[in-house]
Scaffold this motif. Structure first.
Motif, PDB file in Angstrom:
ATOM      1  N   VAL A   1       0.843  -1.195   0.000  1.00 32.38           N
ATOM      2  CA  VAL A   1       0.000   0.000   0.000  1.00 32.38           C
ATOM      3  C   VAL A   1       0.878   1.245   0.000  1.00 32.38           C
ATOM      4  CG1 VAL A   1      -1.584   1.367   1.428  1.00 32.38           C
ATOM      5  CG2 VAL A   1      -2.030  -1.055   1.061  1.00 32.38           C
ATOM      6  N   ASP A   2       1.882   1.259   0.854  1.00 32.37           N
ATOM      7  CA  ASP A   2       2.772   2.414   0.936  1.00 32.37           C
ATOM      8  C   ASP A   2       3.584   2.585  -0.352  1.00 32.37           C
ATOM      9  OD1 ASP A   2       3.899   4.622   2.415  1.00 32.37           O
ATOM     10  OD2 ASP A   2       5.744   3.427   2.475  1.00 32.37           O
TER      11      ASP A   2
ATOM     12  N   THR B   1      -7.078   0.364  -4.240  1.00 34.41           N
ATOM     13  CA  THR B   1      -7.156  -0.133  -2.872  1.00 34.41           C
ATOM     14  C   THR B   1      -6.672  -1.574  -2.864  1.00 34.41           C
ATOM     15  OG1 THR B   1      -9.092   1.248  -2.447  1.00 34.41           O
ATOM     16  CG2 THR B   1      -8.677  -0.534  -0.903  1.00 34.41           C
TER      17      THR B   1
ATOM     18  N   ARG C   1       1.332   3.847  -3.159  1.00 36.30           N
ATOM     19  CA  ARG C   1       0.899   5.225  -2.895  1.00 36.30           C
ATOM     20  C   ARG C   1       2.027   6.233  -3.100  1.00 36.30           C
ATOM     21  NH1 ARG C   1       1.020   7.834   1.908  1.00 36.30           N
ATOM     22  NH2 ARG C   1       1.358   5.881   2.992  1.00 36.30           N
ATOM     23  N   THR C   2       3.257   5.893  -2.701  1.00 31.79           N
ATOM     24  CA  THR C   2       4.327   6.891  -2.704  1.00 31.79           C
ATOM     25  C   THR C   2       5.393   6.685  -3.773  1.00 31.79           C
ATOM     26  OG1 THR C   2       5.585   5.643  -1.047  1.00 31.79           O
ATOM     27  CG2 THR C   2       4.054   7.332  -0.245  1.00 31.79           C
TER      28      THR C   2
ATOM     29  N   PHE D   1      -7.025   5.381  -8.601  1.00 30.83           N
ATOM     30  CA  PHE D   1      -7.412   5.182  -7.208  1.00 30.83           C
ATOM     31  C   PHE D   1      -7.458   3.678  -6.940  1.00 30.83           C
ATOM     32  CE2 PHE D   1     -10.414   4.946  -3.662  1.00 30.83           C
ATOM     33  CZ  PHE D   1      -9.756   5.782  -2.777  1.00 30.83           C
TER      34      PHE D   1
ATOM     35  N   THR E   1      -4.863   0.354 -15.013  1.00 30.03           N
ATOM     36  CA  THR E   1      -4.244   0.232 -13.690  1.00 30.03           C
ATOM     37  C   THR E   1      -3.639  -1.150 -13.504  1.00 30.03           C
ATOM     38  OG1 THR E   1      -5.741   1.861 -12.732  1.00 30.03           O
ATOM     39  CG2 THR E   1      -4.686   0.340 -11.217  1.00 30.03           C
TER      40      THR E   1
END
Length: 122
Positions: free
Chosen positions: A18-19, A34, A22-23, A32, A63
């Motif tokens: 997730v990190d 999840t 996201r980064t 977007f 995606t």
């Protein structure tokens, strides 16, 4: 006891992915996203990452292609963050359970509204 370790490692992998997504992942096709679940194999050689994507079918496809293309980078970064003997090979799969639950909710609301319309007015 081994299953408990696998599930804990799976949860840690999920947090780190997730990190990372996201980064660190800079691909503009990643919209977007999840991460809903990570299932690791018993020997921690493979991990299936279930992904839910907000958007239409074209955005989902883009995606997923971007995540598959970035899987090597994500795996390398995961190897730096999580200390395991071998970093699991990542397999990304689209999670459609949220779409299914939304559709079920809509059908139930439609049924409820239909029942209200059928009731006689007093």
């Amino acid at each position: 006891m081994a299953k408990l370790r696998v599930s804990r490692v799976g949860e840690q992998i999920k947090k780190e992915i997730v990190d990372i997504v996201r980064t660190e992942v800079k691909d503009p096709r990643v919209g977007f996203v999840t991460i809903t679940e990570v299932e690791a194999s018993g020997d921690l050689q493979h991990a299936t990452v279930y992904v839910s994507v907000l958007g239409d079918e074209e955005q989902r496809k883009g995606t997923m292609e971007a995540l598959h293309k970035a899987s090597g980078f994500i795996r390398a970064e995961l190897g730096r963050r999580v200390r395991l003997r071998r970093t699991p090979e990542l397999h990304f799969k689209l999670d459609t359970s949220l779409d299914y639950s939304t559709r079920i909710g809509k059908v139930l609301r439609d049924i409820k509204e239909g029942d209200k319309q059928d009731e006689p007015q007093a």
